[in-house]
Design an enzyme around this catalytic site. Structure first.
Site, PDB file in Angstrom:
ATOM      1  N   GLU A  33     -33.120  51.043  -1.415  1.00 42.99           N
ATOM      2  CA  GLU A  33     -34.037  51.135  -0.268  1.00 42.99           C
ATOM      3  C   GLU A  33     -34.313  52.603   0.055  1.00 42.99           C
ATOM      4  O   GLU A  33     -33.389  53.428   0.088  1.00 42.99           O
ATOM      5  CB  GLU A  33     -33.399  50.417   0.922  1.00 42.99           C
ATOM      6  CG  GLU A  33     -34.366  49.648   1.777  1.00 42.99           C
ATOM      7  CD  GLU A  33     -35.068  48.481   1.080  1.00 42.99           C
ATOM      8  OE1 GLU A  33     -36.121  48.702   0.455  1.00 42.99           O
ATOM      9  OE2 GLU A  33     -34.568  47.350   1.190  1.00 42.99           O
ATOM     10  N   SER A  67     -60.973  36.527   6.687  1.00 42.11           N
ATOM     11  CA  SER A  67     -59.538  36.212   6.713  1.00 42.11           C
ATOM     12  C   SER A  67     -59.341  34.842   7.353  1.00 42.11           C
ATOM     13  O   SER A  67     -59.643  34.654   8.533  1.00 42.11           O
ATOM     14  CB  SER A  67     -58.785  37.269   7.527  1.00 42.11           C
ATOM     15  OG  SER A  67     -57.553  36.725   7.964  1.00 42.11           O
ATOM     16  N   ALA A 120     -42.614  41.000   8.358  1.00 39.29           N
ATOM     17  CA  ALA A 120     -41.267  40.544   8.009  1.00 39.29           C
ATOM     18  C   ALA A 120     -40.660  41.381   6.887  1.00 39.29           C
ATOM     19  O   ALA A 120     -39.597  41.058   6.378  1.00 39.29           O
ATOM     20  CB  ALA A 120     -41.299  39.067   7.620  1.00 39.29           C
ATOM     21  N   SER A 123     -44.021  42.895   2.535  1.00 41.10           N
ATOM     22  CA  SER A 123     -45.136  43.651   1.955  1.00 41.10           C
ATOM     23  C   SER A 123     -46.438  42.873   1.830  1.00 41.10           C
ATOM     24  O   SER A 123     -47.074  42.851   0.771  1.00 41.10           O
ATOM     25  CB  SER A 123     -44.750  44.191   0.582  1.00 41.10           C
ATOM     26  OG  SER A 123     -43.706  45.083   0.716  1.00 41.10           O
ATOM     27  N   ASP A 169     -43.603  48.505  -3.512  1.00 40.57           N
ATOM     28  CA  ASP A 169     -44.178  47.221  -3.082  1.00 40.57           C
ATOM     29  C   ASP A 169     -45.359  46.818  -3.959  1.00 40.57           C
ATOM     30  O   ASP A 169     -45.473  45.672  -4.405  1.00 40.57           O
ATOM     31  CB  ASP A 169     -44.641  47.310  -1.620  1.00 40.57           C
ATOM     32  CG  ASP A 169     -43.553  47.809  -0.698  1.00 40.57           C
ATOM     33  OD1 ASP A 169     -42.377  47.792  -1.110  1.00 40.57           O
ATOM     34  OD2 ASP A 169     -43.875  48.229   0.429  1.00 40.57           O
TER      35      ASP A 169
HETATM   36  C1  GLA Z   1     -41.578  50.184   2.534  1.00 43.93           C
HETATM   37  C2  GLA Z   1     -42.404  51.075   1.609  1.00 43.93           C
HETATM   38  C3  GLA Z   1     -41.764  51.157   0.226  1.00 43.93           C
HETATM   39  C4  GLA Z   1     -40.292  51.540   0.308  1.00 43.93           C
HETATM   40  C5  GLA Z   1     -39.574  50.677   1.347  1.00 43.93           C
HETATM   41  C6  GLA Z   1     -38.167  51.143   1.598  1.00 43.93           C
HETATM   42  O1  GLA Z   1     -41.595  48.864   2.087  1.00 43.93           O
HETATM   43  O2  GLA Z   1     -43.710  50.576   1.495  1.00 43.93           O
HETATM   44  O3  GLA Z   1     -42.482  52.070  -0.582  1.00 43.93           O
HETATM   45  O4  GLA Z   1     -40.137  52.901   0.575  1.00 43.93           O
HETATM   46  O5  GLA Z   1     -40.247  50.663   2.589  1.00 43.93           O
HETATM   47  O6  GLA Z   1     -37.405  50.995   0.457  1.00 43.93           O
END
Ligand code: GLA
Length: 384
Positions: A33, A67, A120, A123, A169
């Site tokens: 992370e 949407s 949540a 992404s 993501d």
């Molecule tokens: C978000 C960002 C990612 C990553 C995470 C933490 O999801 O979009 O690029 O940095 O936080 O790991």
């Protein structure tokens, strides 16, 4: 009806033509992370929560999006692209990315919707940008690679949403594979697939329902702290381009030159990059107990050192730890300040665990958490 069936049928009713159908998944992250923007390793996977798009060219210069989930329409032209916090700004950011590469887009009609819970930490915005980019690429035959699409989607977040995110993501949404996680090296942008066959263990997300208003500014501040650490380390060791290239000894040497806050943030990142590589080895050796311990360690690092957790996430992870051998690992997932925790739970204990978590969480925070069992899926793709 699935999201795909809903968007397809609405599109056909509205526009009386056959659309291209695209599915773009959200992602989980097993471990690693805040390491992506430090050129380290991450271990995400695309999941069965996704966005679906029905989209076709409209022979105009207008981009029309509807949407389904927000029951909201938005239209723009390429001359009108601007940044902001609305979902339409992400679409504009993607269109701008194609423009920036000198590729000429033409107008489209698009209906989209899905089942990724927003806020949540799964992404949904990366799925949005990756799905739209994929659709543009297919409809106008640009032949961009998935990596180029991931970079366009990331650029949209940076320049049109103001979050200086890493590439995890977007990469996970585009490169995911069924029953696999990705071990992505964010420096080389190469990945290997790690088969995930946990058999009697389930990946369970618990949604804290906490959405932090300041998450994007705190995210950018963390990134700036890492950059400051790197710039100091570089004085002693010019080969260090990112925290990926540094070790704890390099950091120790600059302790007098940086604030305690910058020091501890950089320390967490250097440790997390190493931990992710160790976790990958444990996974390959099928040592889920060892892997779970790494997840707990990541969580407490995120909480106490990187300071991106919140009382609700800490509560859930402490509860997971107190549950004994039925819960192998748990941690807050994603950028931070709420969203979901990711838990590895023995299938036989799921009911007992969710019942206990619900009861105790409601008693402490007066709100019900949501639970999502996720399956690992193929990345962004067209559906026939
Ligand atoms: C978000 C960002 C990612 C990553 C995470 C933490 O999801 O979009 O690029 O940095 O936080 O790991």
């Amino acid at each position: 009806m699935t999201p795909l069936q809903s968007v397809a049928s609405l599109f056909k009713d509205k526009f009386k033509k056959e659309p291209l159908l695209v599915v773009a998944p959200g992602r989980i992250n097993l471990i690693g992370e805040h390491t992506d923007y430090n050129n380290g390793f991450v271990m995400p996977a695309a999941v069965d929560k996704h966005l679906a798009f029905a989209v076709a060219p409209n022979d105009t210069d207008q981009f029309n999006f509807y949407s389904l989930d927000f029951n909201e329409s938005f239209s723009f032209r390429l001359s009108e692209l601007k940044a902001g916090g609305h979902w339409s700004n992400y679409m504009m950011g993607v269109a701008d990315g194609f423009k920036d590469l000198g590729l000429s887009l033409a107008g489209i009609d698009c209906v989209f919707g899905g089942n990724i819970p927003t806020g949540a930490g799964m992404s949904s915005s990366a799925a949005l940008c990756s799905g739209v980019g994929f659709a543009f690429n297919e409809l106008f035959h640009f032949n961009l690679t998935r990596l180029q699409l991931a970079k366009i989607a990331q650029r949209a977040e940076h320049e049109f949403a103001g979050v200086r995110c890493g590439i995890m993501d977007q990469y996970a949404s585009l490169f995911g594979q069924s029953n696999s996680a990705l071990l992505l090296d964010c420096r080389s942008l190469q990945h290997e697939y790690l088969p995930i066959n946990f058999q009697d263990v389930e990946i369970l997300l618990i949604d804290t329902k906490v959405k932090h208003e300041l998450a994007s500014s705190a995210y950018n501040q963390r990134r700036a702290a890492c950059e400051e650490g790197v710039s100091k380390i570089q004085h002693n060791k010019p080969s260090v381009q990112s925290l990926r290239d540094a070790d704890l000894k390099d950091l120790e040497l600059v302790r007098p030159l940086v604030s305690p806050d910058v020091f501890i943030k950089c320390q967490f990142i250097i440790q997390e990059i190493a931990r992710t590589q160790q976790a990958a080895q444990l996974l390959k050796a099928n040592d889920l107990i060892g892997f779970g311990k790494k997840m707990f360690a990541t969580h407490w690092g995120l909480s106490k050192k990187y300071e991106v957790s919140c009382p609700e996430s800490d509560f859930l992870v402490a509860l997971a730890e107190s549950f004994g051998s039925d819960v192998l690992g748990a941690r807050q997932m994603g950028g931070g300040f709420g969203g979901c925790t990711i838990n590895l739970v023995k299938k036989t204990a799921i009911q007992k665990y969710t019942a206990k978590v619900s009861k105790e969480y409601v008693a402490s925070f007066k709100k019900e958490p949501d639970f999502y069992s996720v399956m690992l899926m193929q990345g962004v793709h067209a559906e026939l």
